[in-house]
Design a protein around this motif. Sequence first.
Motif, PDB file in Angstrom:
ATOM      1  N   GLU A   3      34.837 -12.318  11.923  1.00  0.00           N
ATOM      2  CA  GLU A   3      35.197 -11.376  12.984  1.00  0.00           C
ATOM      3  C   GLU A   3      34.236 -11.414  14.182  1.00  0.00           C
ATOM      4  O   GLU A   3      34.000 -10.404  14.838  1.00  0.00           O
ATOM      5  N   LYS A   6      35.027  -9.930  17.759  1.00  0.00           N
ATOM      6  CA  LYS A   6      34.932  -8.501  18.052  1.00  0.00           C
ATOM      7  C   LYS A   6      33.634  -8.122  18.759  1.00  0.00           C
ATOM      8  O   LYS A   6      33.443  -6.964  19.137  1.00  0.00           O
ATOM      9  N   PHE A   7      32.748  -9.070  18.940  1.00  0.00           N
ATOM     10  CA  PHE A   7      31.435  -8.736  19.494  1.00  0.00           C
ATOM     11  C   PHE A   7      30.919  -9.846  20.401  1.00  0.00           C
ATOM     12  O   PHE A   7      31.009 -11.020  20.078  1.00  0.00           O
ATOM     13  N   ASN A  28      27.525  -4.153  22.562  1.00  0.00           N
ATOM     14  CA  ASN A  28      28.691  -5.011  22.744  1.00  0.00           C
ATOM     15  C   ASN A  28      29.122  -5.039  24.215  1.00  0.00           C
ATOM     16  O   ASN A  28      29.454  -4.006  24.790  1.00  0.00           O
ATOM     17  N   LEU A  30      31.711  -6.969  25.181  1.00  0.00           N
ATOM     18  CA  LEU A  30      33.085  -7.456  25.175  1.00  0.00           C
ATOM     19  C   LEU A  30      33.981  -6.622  26.084  1.00  0.00           C
ATOM     20  O   LEU A  30      34.808  -7.150  26.811  1.00  0.00           O
ATOM     21  N   ARG A  66      29.689  -2.018  18.345  1.00  0.00           N
ATOM     22  CA  ARG A  66      30.348  -3.072  17.568  1.00  0.00           C
ATOM     23  C   ARG A  66      31.503  -2.519  16.723  1.00  0.00           C
ATOM     24  O   ARG A  66      32.577  -3.107  16.656  1.00  0.00           O
ATOM     25  N   TYR A  69      35.607  -1.736  18.076  1.00  0.00           N
ATOM     26  CA  TYR A  69      36.597  -2.729  18.506  1.00  0.00           C
ATOM     27  C   TYR A  69      38.015  -2.336  18.074  1.00  0.00           C
ATOM     28  O   TYR A  69      38.934  -2.305  18.883  1.00  0.00           O
ATOM     29  N   ASP A  70      38.186  -2.030  16.804  1.00  0.00           N
ATOM     30  CA  ASP A  70      39.520  -1.698  16.293  1.00  0.00           C
ATOM     31  C   ASP A  70      40.061  -0.426  16.941  1.00  0.00           C
ATOM     32  O   ASP A  70      41.263  -0.337  17.215  1.00  0.00           O
TER      33      ASP A  70
END
Length: 86
Positions: A3, A6-7, A28, A30, A66, A69-70
């Motif tokens: 995963e 995601k970061f 993060n 992202l 981190r 993300y979801d």
Amino acid sequence: MSENYKFFSNKKCEFFPCHKVDDTENFNCLFCYCPLYALGEKCGGNYRYSKKGIKDCTLCLLPHKRENYDYIINKFNEIVDIVRKK
């Protein structure tokens, strides 16, 4: 699965970190520009409104953690609904 998608942390960025944090190793980048901004009060983050009515997210770390993300990805349908209405 690792995963890693995601970061992302850009420590060479001249603005890193863009918020005051104790743990830069888990900061993060992202979602550098928060995709939840358009959700206003429904974003789930730590925001406030300025005297001029502008949403101020300087105290919010929701998109920079981190583990969020979801949460952000699951909010995309709400963002699409906003765009669809316009």
